[in-house]
Design a protein around this motif. Structure first.
Motif, PDB file in Angstrom:
ATOM      1  N   ARG A 125       0.837  -1.208   0.000  1.00 27.68           N
ATOM      2  CA  ARG A 125       0.000   0.000   0.000  1.00 27.68           C
ATOM      3  C   ARG A 125       0.868   1.253   0.000  1.00 27.68           C
ATOM      4  NH1 ARG A 125      -5.308   0.874   1.124  1.00 27.68           N
ATOM      5  NH2 ARG A 125      -5.552  -1.337   1.614  1.00 27.68           N
ATOM      6  N   LEU A 126       1.941   1.241   0.764  1.00 29.28           N
ATOM      7  CA  LEU A 126       2.838   2.391   0.829  1.00 29.28           C
ATOM      8  C   LEU A 126       3.525   2.613  -0.514  1.00 29.28           C
ATOM      9  CD1 LEU A 126       4.191   4.607   2.482  1.00 29.28           C
ATOM     10  CD2 LEU A 126       5.881   2.920   3.243  1.00 29.28           C
ATOM     11  N   LEU A 127       3.969   1.537  -1.160  1.00 23.15           N
ATOM     12  CA  LEU A 127       4.625   1.641  -2.466  1.00 23.15           C
ATOM     13  C   LEU A 127       3.664   2.212  -3.505  1.00 23.15           C
ATOM     14  CD1 LEU A 127       6.982   1.081  -4.391  1.00 23.15           C
ATOM     15  CD2 LEU A 127       6.100  -1.254  -4.652  1.00 23.15           C
ATOM     16  N   ILE A 128       2.421   1.718  -3.524  1.00 23.09           N
ATOM     17  CA  ILE A 128       1.426   2.211  -4.467  1.00 23.09           C
ATOM     18  C   ILE A 128       1.161   3.698  -4.235  1.00 23.09           C
ATOM     19  CG2 ILE A 128      -1.021   2.069  -5.119  1.00 23.09           C
ATOM     20  CD1 ILE A 128      -0.820  -0.955  -4.632  1.00 23.09           C
ATOM     21  N   ALA A 129       1.073   4.088  -2.966  1.00 17.34           N
ATOM     22  CA  ALA A 129       0.819   5.491  -2.637  1.00 17.34           C
ATOM     23  C   ALA A 129       1.952   6.383  -3.145  1.00 17.34           C
ATOM     24  CB  ALA A 129       0.649   5.649  -1.126  1.00 17.34           C
ATOM     25  N   LEU A 130       3.198   5.936  -2.972  1.00 20.06           N
ATOM     26  CA  LEU A 130       4.340   6.729  -3.423  1.00 20.06           C
ATOM     27  C   LEU A 130       4.356   6.856  -4.942  1.00 20.06           C
ATOM     28  CD1 LEU A 130       7.135   5.365  -1.034  1.00 20.06           C
ATOM     29  CD2 LEU A 130       5.936   7.563  -0.911  1.00 20.06           C
ATOM     30  N   ILE A 131       4.047   5.763  -5.638  1.00 20.27           N
ATOM     31  CA  ILE A 131       3.977   5.799  -7.110  1.00 20.27           C
ATOM     32  C   ILE A 131       2.875   6.754  -7.563  1.00 20.27           C
ATOM     33  CG2 ILE A 131       3.447   4.444  -9.169  1.00 20.27           C
ATOM     34  CD1 ILE A 131       4.716   2.044  -7.755  1.00 20.27           C
ATOM     35  N   THR A 132       1.739   6.705  -6.863  1.00 23.30           N
ATOM     36  CA  THR A 132       0.610   7.565  -7.217  1.00 23.30           C
ATOM     37  C   THR A 132       0.939   9.036  -7.013  1.00 23.30           C
ATOM     38  OG1 THR A 132      -0.935   5.813  -6.589  1.00 23.30           O
ATOM     39  CG2 THR A 132      -1.823   8.049  -6.756  1.00 23.30           C
ATOM     40  N   VAL A 133       1.578   9.348  -5.895  1.00 30.58           N
ATOM     41  CA  VAL A 133       1.971  10.736  -5.628  1.00 30.58           C
ATOM     42  C   VAL A 133       2.927  11.215  -6.713  1.00 30.58           C
ATOM     43  CG1 VAL A 133       3.259  12.229  -4.059  1.00 30.58           C
ATOM     44  CG2 VAL A 133       1.572  10.629  -3.147  1.00 30.58           C
ATOM     45  N   GLY A 134       3.862  10.362  -7.109  1.00 30.33           N
ATOM     46  CA  GLY A 134       4.793  10.729  -8.180  1.00 30.33           C
ATOM     47  C   GLY A 134       4.077  11.021  -9.485  1.00 30.33           C
ATOM     48  N   ALA A 135       3.063  10.211  -9.804  1.00 31.41           N
ATOM     49  CA  ALA A 135       2.296  10.426 -11.032  1.00 31.41           C
ATOM     50  C   ALA A 135       1.513  11.729 -10.973  1.00 31.41           C
ATOM     51  CB  ALA A 135       1.341   9.257 -11.254  1.00 31.41           C
ATOM     52  N   VAL A 136       0.941  12.029  -9.812  1.00 34.52           N
ATOM     53  CA  VAL A 136       0.195  13.283  -9.651  1.00 34.52           C
ATOM     54  C   VAL A 136       1.127  14.485  -9.829  1.00 34.52           C
ATOM     55  CG1 VAL A 136      -1.064  14.717  -7.999  1.00 34.52           C
ATOM     56  CG2 VAL A 136      -1.592  12.289  -8.188  1.00 34.52           C
ATOM     57  N   VAL A 137       2.309  14.402  -9.230  1.00 38.66           N
ATOM     58  CA  VAL A 137       3.281  15.491  -9.373  1.00 38.66           C
ATOM     59  C   VAL A 137       3.666  15.669 -10.831  1.00 38.66           C
ATOM     60  CG1 VAL A 137       5.645  16.206  -8.832  1.00 38.66           C
ATOM     61  CG2 VAL A 137       4.188  15.237  -7.039  1.00 38.66           C
ATOM     62  N   LEU A 138       3.867  14.558 -11.550  1.00 36.00           N
ATOM     63  CA  LEU A 138       4.235  14.613 -12.962  1.00 36.00           C
ATOM     64  C   LEU A 138       3.146  15.283 -13.794  1.00 36.00           C
ATOM     65  CD1 LEU A 138       6.357  13.736 -15.088  1.00 36.00           C
ATOM     66  CD2 LEU A 138       5.052  11.617 -15.344  1.00 36.00           C
ATOM     67  N   LEU A 139       1.903  14.911 -13.541  1.00 38.05           N
ATOM     68  CA  LEU A 139       0.792  15.497 -14.290  1.00 38.05           C
ATOM     69  C   LEU A 139       0.632  16.985 -13.971  1.00 38.05           C
ATOM     70  CD1 LEU A 139      -1.892  12.663 -14.063  1.00 38.05           C
ATOM     71  CD2 LEU A 139      -0.655  13.402 -16.100  1.00 38.05           C
ATOM     72  N   ASN A 140       0.780  17.340 -12.700  1.00 41.29           N
ATOM     73  CA  ASN A 140       0.648  18.740 -12.313  1.00 41.29           C
ATOM     74  C   ASN A 140       1.811  19.587 -12.821  1.00 41.29           C
ATOM     75  OD1 ASN A 140      -1.823  18.536 -11.005  1.00 41.29           O
ATOM     76  ND2 ASN A 140      -0.901  18.002  -9.051  1.00 41.29           N
ATOM     77  N   ALA A 141       2.922  18.936 -13.134  1.00 43.70           N
ATOM     78  CA  ALA A 141       4.086  19.659 -13.650  1.00 43.70           C
ATOM     79  C   ALA A 141       3.941  19.968 -15.130  1.00 43.70           C
ATOM     80  CB  ALA A 141       5.352  18.853 -13.401  1.00 43.70           C
ATOM     81  N   PHE A 143       2.869  17.406 -17.621  1.00 41.98           N
ATOM     82  CA  PHE A 143       2.914  16.254 -18.522  1.00 41.98           C
ATOM     83  C   PHE A 143       1.544  16.051 -19.166  1.00 41.98           C
ATOM     84  CE2 PHE A 143       2.103  11.719 -19.226  1.00 41.98           C
ATOM     85  CZ  PHE A 143       3.132  11.427 -20.118  1.00 41.98           C
ATOM     86  N   ARG A 144       1.527  15.928 -20.514  1.00 39.26           N
ATOM     87  CA  ARG A 144       0.273  15.737 -21.243  1.00 39.26           C
ATOM     88  C   ARG A 144       0.491  14.774 -22.407  1.00 39.26           C
ATOM     89  NH1 ARG A 144      -0.861  18.335 -17.487  1.00 39.26           N
ATOM     90  NH2 ARG A 144      -2.290  20.095 -17.254  1.00 39.26           N
ATOM     91  N   LEU A 145      -0.560  14.050 -22.737  1.00 36.87           N
ATOM     92  CA  LEU A 145      -0.565  13.227 -23.939  1.00 36.87           C
ATOM     93  C   LEU A 145      -1.502  13.879 -24.943  1.00 36.87           C
ATOM     94  CD1 LEU A 145      -0.832   9.635 -22.399  1.00 36.87           C
ATOM     95  CD2 LEU A 145       1.210  10.739 -23.332  1.00 36.87           C
ATOM     96  N   THR A 146      -1.056  13.996 -26.179  1.00 39.14           N
ATOM     97  CA  THR A 146      -1.895  14.628 -27.198  1.00 39.14           C
ATOM     98  C   THR A 146      -2.785  13.622 -27.908  1.00 39.14           C
ATOM     99  OG1 THR A 146      -0.078  14.399 -28.789  1.00 39.14           O
ATOM    100  CG2 THR A 146      -0.227  16.477 -27.578  1.00 39.14           C
ATOM    101  N   THR A 147      -2.402  12.354 -27.896  1.00 38.49           N
ATOM    102  CA  THR A 147      -3.214  11.301 -28.509  1.00 38.49           C
ATOM    103  C   THR A 147      -3.344  10.136 -27.530  1.00 38.49           C
ATOM    104  OG1 THR A 147      -1.268  10.260 -29.539  1.00 38.49           O
ATOM    105  CG2 THR A 147      -2.477  11.901 -30.839  1.00 38.49           C
ATOM    106  N   ALA A 148      -4.356   9.314 -27.751  1.00 36.29           N
ATOM    107  CA  ALA A 148      -4.563   8.143 -26.887  1.00 36.29           C
ATOM    108  C   ALA A 148      -3.374   7.192 -27.012  1.00 36.29           C
ATOM    109  CB  ALA A 148      -5.848   7.427 -27.278  1.00 36.29           C
ATOM    110  N   PRO A 149      -2.900   6.631 -25.907  1.00 33.20           N
ATOM    111  CA  PRO A 149      -1.761   5.705 -25.957  1.00 33.20           C
ATOM    112  C   PRO A 149      -2.059   4.481 -26.812  1.00 33.20           C
ATOM    113  CG  PRO A 149      -2.195   6.434 -23.713  1.00 33.20           C
ATOM    114  CD  PRO A 149      -3.344   6.892 -24.542  1.00 33.20           C
ATOM    115  N   ALA A 150      -1.003   3.835 -27.273  1.00 32.85           N
ATOM    116  CA  ALA A 150      -1.145   2.622 -28.075  1.00 32.85           C
ATOM    117  C   ALA A 150      -1.770   1.507 -27.236  1.00 32.85           C
ATOM    118  CB  ALA A 150       0.220   2.189 -28.604  1.00 32.85           C
TER     119      ALA A 150
END
Length: 272
Positions: A125-141, A143-150
């Motif tokens: 649970r702690l590992l998942i939380a840390l990964i999630t926080v990292g993803a949120v920080v990345l998106l707020n910084a 990071f964007r996708l212009t097209t749907a991923p493969a």
């Protein structure tokens, strides 16, 4: 009392059983109010963002009841509201991505359970939380996708979600980040998450039933929560349709960050 036994009871026996639960097992009026507020808050979040009901409801309900009750009640409520939203959500969701996410999730869940047998649930649970926080920080910084991923990337996200589900019962973070990455409009993203979490709740309900955790007590508590859940979902839905893409994304990321923080704190407290 198992669900099978409940369904085969005579009406008079069922009425007596319900009365016994109401008289001996239901919490006080103050706790009922607190539980209702918890369900309302979770429904409000889900109505606006398309996710977060079980993630919000389980820890809040856990303040007033054991996990063997809070988890089944939250899952059953999520299943019911998901089925109610399915006709509308299925018309505007992004089926091409959903198919691969669901496929990946089905494959990933048993892998997550296998990994869980090697590590503690709190560490996972702690590992998942840390990964999630990292993803949120990345998106707020930015990071964007212009097209749907493969397809292979989408399937990998679903695989990760399934592993998260098997590890800690938290399939949401990868899917939430995926649909808030900028490649999908808020209407399609919200509807797609609703459908994905409906599928997850169906699987979870079947699992709970196999462990005989869907008893009459859970049924009564679920029934009491339905009106509150409907009101909260309606208000959240109303706010969603009056909001913008930017507001929806901001609220989604804030909600996800709050869930991740709460999960991290729980994982730390269990490890210490």
């Amino acid at each position: 009392m198992s669900l099978h036994h409940t369904l085969t009871m005579a009406p008079q026996q069922l009425a007596v059983a319900v009365y016994d639960i109401a008289a001996t097992s239901l919490p006080s009026a103050a706790l009922v109010l607190a539980a209702a507020l918890s369900i309302f808050a979770a429904a409000l979040v889900r109505g606006f963002t398309g996710f977060g009901f079980a993630l919000t409801a389980v820890p809040l309900l856990g303040l007033f009841m054991p996990p063997t009750q809070s988890v089944p009640v939250a899952v059953c409520l999520q299943l019911l509201i998901g089925l109610g939203d399915l006709p509308r959500a299925s018309r505007v969701c992004d089926w091409p991505s959903l198919r691969w996410l669901i496929l990946g999730g089905v494959i990933g869940s048993p892998i997550g359970v296998l990994v869980l047998s090697l590590v503690s649930a709190s560490a996972a649970r702690l590992l998942i939380a840390l990964i999630t926080v990292g993803a949120v920080v990345l998106l707020n910084a930015g990071f964007r996708l212009t097209t749907a991923p493969a397809r292979r990337i989408t399937a990998l996200v679903g695989l990760t979600a399934g592993m998260f589900n098997g590890l800690a019962g938290m399939p949401g973070p990868p899917v939430i980040v995926y649909y808030n990455s900028g490649a999908f409009g808020r209407i399609a993203a919200r509807a797609s998450m609703m459908v994905f979490f409906l599928v997850s709740s169906i699987v979870a309900t079947a699992t709970l039933a196999s462990f005989d955790l869907l008893d009459l007590h859970v049924a009564v508590l679920t029934a009491l929560g339905i009106p509150v859940m409907l009101v909260g979902t309606w208000l959240g839905d109303l706010g969603f349709h009056r909001g913008s893409d930017t507001l929806h994304r901001r609220v989604s990321m804030t909600s996800l960050a709050a869930v991740a923080l709460g999960s991290a704190l729980k994982g730390l407290s269990d490890l210490l």
